[in-house]
Design a protein around this motif. Structure first.
Motif, PDB file in Angstrom:
ATOM      1  N   GLY A  45       0.818  -1.207   0.000  1.00  0.00           N
ATOM      2  CA  GLY A  45       0.000   0.000   0.000  1.00  0.00           C
ATOM      3  C   GLY A  45       0.854   1.260   0.000  1.00  0.00           C
ATOM      4  O   GLY A  45       0.559   2.236  -0.700  1.00  0.00           O
ATOM      5  N   ARG A  46       1.917   1.254   0.787  1.00  0.00           N
ATOM      6  CA  ARG A  46       2.814   2.413   0.821  1.00  0.00           C
ATOM      7  C   ARG A  46       3.499   2.626  -0.522  1.00  0.00           C
ATOM      8  O   ARG A  46       3.643   3.755  -0.982  1.00  0.00           O
ATOM      9  N   VAL A  47       3.944   1.537  -1.139  1.00  0.00           N
ATOM     10  CA  VAL A  47       4.617   1.647  -2.436  1.00  0.00           C
ATOM     11  C   VAL A  47       3.646   2.160  -3.490  1.00  0.00           C
ATOM     12  O   VAL A  47       3.995   3.039  -4.291  1.00  0.00           O
ATOM     13  N   ARG A  48       2.430   1.655  -3.492  1.00  0.00           N
ATOM     14  CA  ARG A  48       1.439   2.130  -4.465  1.00  0.00           C
ATOM     15  C   ARG A  48       1.145   3.616  -4.263  1.00  0.00           C
ATOM     16  O   ARG A  48       1.022   4.365  -5.228  1.00  0.00           O
ATOM     17  N   ALA A  49       1.038   4.057  -3.011  1.00  0.00           N
ATOM     18  CA  ALA A  49       0.796   5.471  -2.736  1.00  0.00           C
ATOM     19  C   ALA A  49       1.975   6.322  -3.194  1.00  0.00           C
ATOM     20  O   ALA A  49       1.788   7.402  -3.765  1.00  0.00           O
ATOM     21  N   GLU A  50       3.188   5.849  -2.966  1.00  0.00           N
ATOM     22  CA  GLU A  50       4.380   6.583  -3.402  1.00  0.00           C
ATOM     23  C   GLU A  50       4.442   6.673  -4.920  1.00  0.00           C
ATOM     24  O   GLU A  50       4.773   7.725  -5.472  1.00  0.00           O
ATOM     25  N   ILE A  51       4.105   5.596  -5.611  1.00  0.00           N
ATOM     26  CA  ILE A  51       4.092   5.616  -7.075  1.00  0.00           C
ATOM     27  C   ILE A  51       3.043   6.596  -7.581  1.00  0.00           C
ATOM     28  O   ILE A  51       3.293   7.351  -8.535  1.00  0.00           O
ATOM     29  N   ALA A  52       1.879   6.619  -6.951  1.00  0.00           N
ATOM     30  CA  ALA A  52       0.832   7.563  -7.356  1.00  0.00           C
ATOM     31  C   ALA A  52       1.294   9.002  -7.126  1.00  0.00           C
ATOM     32  O   ALA A  52       1.056   9.875  -7.973  1.00  0.00           O
TER      33      ALA A  52
END
Length: 77
Positions: A45-52
């Motif tokens: 979830g953190r990685v997806r938020a950072e990518i967004a």
């Protein structure tokens, strides 16, 4: 036909006086596996938020300003 190794459920749980060690090993293993899965889901979830966030940031940098065409910026340089 089918001859069970243990005579009763209590004998199965006791595991010949080794039950505490056997069941604590199973419990600890299950706890570690579940913890590992939860950590992986949170990290995903953190990685997806950072990518967004990066995609939004990169999109804001590369979008042309109002009234300027992308080619006019290159000609001025």
């Amino acid at each position: 036909m089918f001859d069970p190794y243990f005579d009763s459920v209590a004998a199965f749980v006791a595991m010949g006086d080794h039950g505490f060690f056997v069941w604590s090993a199973y419990g600890l293993s299950a706890l570690l596996i579940v913890t590992n899965m939860l950590v992986a889901v949170r990290r995903q979830g953190r990685v997806r938020a950072e990518i967004a966030r990066q995609a939004r940031r990169d999109g804001a940098r590369t979008s042309p300003k109002a009234g300027a065409s992308p080619n006019s910026v290159e000609r001025n340089q």
